[in-house]
Design a protein around this motif. Sequence first.
Motif, PDB file in Angstrom:
ATOM      1  N   GLY A  85      -8.451  -5.148  -3.412  1.00  0.00           N
ATOM      2  CA  GLY A  85      -8.339  -3.983  -2.041  1.00  0.00           C
ATOM      3  C   GLY A  85      -8.130  -4.804  -0.883  1.00  0.00           C
ATOM      4  N   SER A 104      -9.335   4.905  -1.963  1.00  0.00           N
ATOM      5  CA  SER A 104     -10.431   3.863  -2.500  1.00  0.00           C
ATOM      6  C   SER A 104      -9.452   2.698  -3.176  1.00  0.00           C
ATOM      7  CB  SER A 104     -11.082   4.791  -3.684  1.00  0.00           C
ATOM      8  OG  SER A 104     -12.179   3.764  -4.111  1.00  0.00           O
ATOM      9  N   LEU A 105      -8.499   2.853  -4.082  1.00  0.00           N
ATOM     10  CA  LEU A 105      -8.047   1.679  -4.875  1.00  0.00           C
ATOM     11  C   LEU A 105      -7.194   0.869  -3.787  1.00  0.00           C
ATOM     12  CD1 LEU A 105      -6.115   3.015  -8.012  1.00  0.00           C
ATOM     13  CD2 LEU A 105      -8.313   1.534  -7.735  1.00  0.00           C
ATOM     14  N   ALA A 106      -6.695   1.394  -2.509  1.00  0.00           N
ATOM     15  CA  ALA A 106      -5.710   0.691  -1.571  1.00  0.00           C
ATOM     16  C   ALA A 106      -6.987  -0.374  -1.028  1.00  0.00           C
ATOM     17  CB  ALA A 106      -5.283   1.486  -0.658  1.00  0.00           C
ATOM     18  N   PHE A 107      -8.275   0.447  -0.641  1.00  0.00           N
ATOM     19  CA  PHE A 107      -9.106  -0.435   0.467  1.00  0.00           C
ATOM     20  C   PHE A 107     -10.100  -1.129  -0.483  1.00  0.00           C
ATOM     21  CE2 PHE A 107      -7.110   2.318   3.278  1.00  0.00           C
ATOM     22  CZ  PHE A 107      -7.194   1.946   4.601  1.00  0.00           C
ATOM     23  N   ASP A 108     -10.704  -0.851  -1.617  1.00  0.00           N
ATOM     24  CA  ASP A 108     -11.685  -1.287  -2.396  1.00  0.00           C
ATOM     25  C   ASP A 108     -11.062  -1.777  -3.570  1.00  0.00           C
ATOM     26  OD1 ASP A 108     -13.246  -0.097  -0.179  1.00  0.00           O
ATOM     27  OD2 ASP A 108     -13.434   1.818  -1.652  1.00  0.00           O
ATOM     28  N   GLY A 109      -9.818  -1.783  -3.912  1.00  0.00           N
ATOM     29  CA  GLY A 109      -9.333  -2.412  -5.246  1.00  0.00           C
ATOM     30  C   GLY A 109     -10.017  -1.747  -6.418  1.00  0.00           C
ATOM     31  N   LEU A 110      -9.672  -2.253  -7.718  1.00  0.00           N
ATOM     32  CA  LEU A 110     -10.103  -1.724  -8.960  1.00  0.00           C
ATOM     33  C   LEU A 110     -11.102  -2.556  -9.659  1.00  0.00           C
ATOM     34  CD1 LEU A 110      -8.515  -3.607 -11.317  1.00  0.00           C
ATOM     35  CD2 LEU A 110      -6.721  -1.958 -10.525  1.00  0.00           C
ATOM     36  N   ALA A 111     -11.607  -3.672  -8.917  1.00  0.00           N
ATOM     37  CA  ALA A 111     -12.794  -4.269  -9.326  1.00  0.00           C
ATOM     38  C   ALA A 111     -13.966  -3.564  -9.271  1.00  0.00           C
ATOM     39  CB  ALA A 111     -12.782  -5.602  -8.808  1.00  0.00           C
ATOM     40  N   LEU A 112     -15.095  -3.922 -10.004  1.00  0.00           N
ATOM     41  CA  LEU A 112     -16.152  -3.100  -9.797  1.00  0.00           C
ATOM     42  C   LEU A 112     -16.939  -3.118  -8.371  1.00  0.00           C
ATOM     43  CD1 LEU A 112     -18.378  -3.755 -12.986  1.00  0.00           C
ATOM     44  CD2 LEU A 112     -17.678  -1.651 -12.332  1.00  0.00           C
ATOM     45  N   PRO A 113     -17.245  -2.072  -7.830  1.00  0.00           N
ATOM     46  CA  PRO A 113     -18.080  -2.189  -6.631  1.00  0.00           C
ATOM     47  C   PRO A 113     -19.242  -3.375  -6.626  1.00  0.00           C
ATOM     48  CG  PRO A 113     -17.747   0.220  -7.263  1.00  0.00           C
ATOM     49  CD  PRO A 113     -17.361  -0.589  -8.291  1.00  0.00           C
ATOM     50  N   MET A 161       2.548   1.874  -3.351  1.00  0.00           N
ATOM     51  CA  MET A 161       1.725   2.465  -4.132  1.00  0.00           C
ATOM     52  C   MET A 161       1.801   4.069  -3.826  1.00  0.00           C
ATOM     53  SD  MET A 161      -2.297   1.926  -5.040  1.00  0.00           S
ATOM     54  CE  MET A 161      -2.906   2.380  -3.484  1.00  0.00           C
ATOM     55  N   LEU A 180      -6.798  12.701  -6.190  1.00  0.00           N
ATOM     56  CA  LEU A 180      -5.622  11.867  -6.089  1.00  0.00           C
ATOM     57  C   LEU A 180      -5.889  11.104  -4.712  1.00  0.00           C
ATOM     58  CD1 LEU A 180      -3.108  10.511  -7.173  1.00  0.00           C
ATOM     59  CD2 LEU A 180      -1.853  12.404  -6.057  1.00  0.00           C
ATOM     60  N   ALA A 228      -4.617  -5.474  -5.672  1.00  0.00           N
ATOM     61  CA  ALA A 228      -4.769  -4.636  -6.695  1.00  0.00           C
ATOM     62  C   ALA A 228      -6.192  -4.575  -7.162  1.00  0.00           C
ATOM     63  CB  ALA A 228      -4.048  -4.724  -7.920  1.00  0.00           C
ATOM     64  N   PHE A 229      -6.910  -5.797  -7.330  1.00  0.00           N
ATOM     65  CA  PHE A 229      -8.186  -6.148  -7.803  1.00  0.00           C
ATOM     66  C   PHE A 229      -9.211  -6.096  -6.785  1.00  0.00           C
ATOM     67  CE2 PHE A 229      -5.480  -7.061 -11.311  1.00  0.00           C
ATOM     68  CZ  PHE A 229      -6.422  -6.844 -12.480  1.00  0.00           C
ATOM     69  N   VAL A 245       0.710  -1.323   0.109  1.00  0.00           N
ATOM     70  CA  VAL A 245       0.091  -0.062  -0.054  1.00  0.00           C
ATOM     71  C   VAL A 245       0.949   1.155   0.023  1.00  0.00           C
ATOM     72  CG1 VAL A 245      -1.737   1.316   1.394  1.00  0.00           C
ATOM     73  CG2 VAL A 245      -1.824  -1.160   0.925  1.00  0.00           C
ATOM     74  N   ALA A 253      -8.615   8.841  -4.728  1.00  0.00           N
ATOM     75  CA  ALA A 253      -8.164   7.449  -5.629  1.00  0.00           C
ATOM     76  C   ALA A 253      -7.249   6.533  -4.911  1.00  0.00           C
ATOM     77  CB  ALA A 253      -7.695   7.993  -7.070  1.00  0.00           C
ATOM     78  N   VAL A 254      -6.412   7.169  -4.378  1.00  0.00           N
ATOM     79  CA  VAL A 254      -5.442   6.146  -3.633  1.00  0.00           C
ATOM     80  C   VAL A 254      -6.122   5.354  -2.546  1.00  0.00           C
ATOM     81  CG1 VAL A 254      -3.084   6.090  -2.240  1.00  0.00           C
ATOM     82  CG2 VAL A 254      -3.464   7.361  -4.342  1.00  0.00           C
ATOM     83  N   ARG A 257     -13.858  -0.646 -12.333  1.00  0.00           N
ATOM     84  CA  ARG A 257     -14.489   0.636 -11.951  1.00  0.00           C
ATOM     85  C   ARG A 257     -14.371   1.797 -12.876  1.00  0.00           C
ATOM     86  NH1 ARG A 257     -11.928   1.571  -6.145  1.00  0.00           N
ATOM     87  NH2 ARG A 257     -13.013   3.641  -6.262  1.00  0.00           N
TER      88      ARG A 257
END
Lengths: 206, 206
Positions: free
Chosen positions: B200, A195-204, A170, A189, B197-198, A167, A192-193, B155
């Motif tokens: 979170g 949210s990406l760190a805690f939720d990841g980049l997959a769709l909610p 990143m 920014l 990454a994906f 984390v 985004a950081v 996302r």
Amino acid sequence: MGAGTSEGTTRRGRPGYDQETLVRRAVEVFNRRGYDATSVGDLASELGLTKSAIYHHVPSKEHLLSLALDDALDSLEVVIDAAVRESPAMSAYESLRTAVRRSVEVLVDKLPSVTLLLRVRGNSAIELQALERRRHIDEQLAGLVRSAVAEGALRDDVSPELISRLVFGMVNSLTEWYRADGDVDVAVLADAVVSLAFDGLALPQA
Amino acid sequence: MGAGTSEGTTRRGRPGYDQETLVRRAVEVFNRRGYDATSVGDLASELGLTKSAIYHHVPSKEHLLSLALDDALDSLEVVIDAAVRESPAMSAYESLRTAVRRSVEVLVDKLPSVTLLLRVRGNSAIELQALERRRHIDEQLAGLVRSAVAEGALRDDVSPELISRLVFGMVNSLTEWYRADGDVDVAVLADAVVSLAFDGLALPQA
DNA sequence: CCTACCGATCGGTAGG
DNA sequence: CCTACCGATCGGTAGG
């Protein structure tokens, strides 16, 4: 600080660099060309003064480095200490989110000196001292992650140490590309950081 | 390659360094002390030979750097090209996961040369060429992220460019701490990076 | 803030 | 005949 020198345009003596300005401009050059690859002569040319003028403000090239690293480390320690201290009152999970967000803000606010800090490899006593302060910060952050996992607020299938490294790896990677004059707003920014760190980049999922 | 020189212990001439071994050991020293801070004399001392012996194998200090950077860039380009090429057959989402995983594997496999690559700042023509190749790789990765967002698999509240920078910033930060002799297995590490990454670091919703 | 320098070390190359 | 090296030194430039 002498009267009339604190701010504004009134200054006594010859106009030119004060130590703070020298450090700020030197850090820009160090980041662009590399600290070791930048000779004091290079620095003088880029700043439009002589080597001796630089040695009027600082006793050595390394002292210039030291001032810059302290600037970065002081700011980082303030936000990390604050996050760690609020941890008993708030959940470790919330303190960790705060620490990530505030770290991004410090990186952006102190971008040049933090960039220089993150490139230090320990080639001298001063660099080793800076690395030691960094290590202490990293341990505090890892502690927050451990607490958040222990609370049951974070996944426990990846070790807290590894989570912390990835984390904040990143977060720190911002220094590789972020520019204040770019089109990425600090608030956007930081959101985004976090949210990406805690939720990841997959769709909610919701 | 002459008979009997391909592998094993039979070699003609004086035993010692070949170019590949020299590059490998030089990269370790460059990473520890910094490329610019390492003189050819330093290098010779650490490797137990003379400066002239080094110049027998390579025409210049910079050529040594160039060989190392090519080693890293070649490996990275192979896995990124493969991920991009499989993208039409597979979803961009799956190709991106593959690219992240394979990138971690290359970083671990080629850790010294990739570490050196990630510290290059463009102080010479050779460094600028390496940065150009890096930029091309980064663009291919950003393209994969764009496609995955367009597919509706990722996302869309964070721009693809920012996602790409942050995710591969996390991946690249491995060079700051990963050690082959440490207690983090490559497969575990690759799983952790892809999953963080994906998905979170919050608890799985399920 | 400059000119004039120092001890030492730089990346690179000679002949053998 | 080759690969792998050595001791000594080149012209310039570093931080101070």
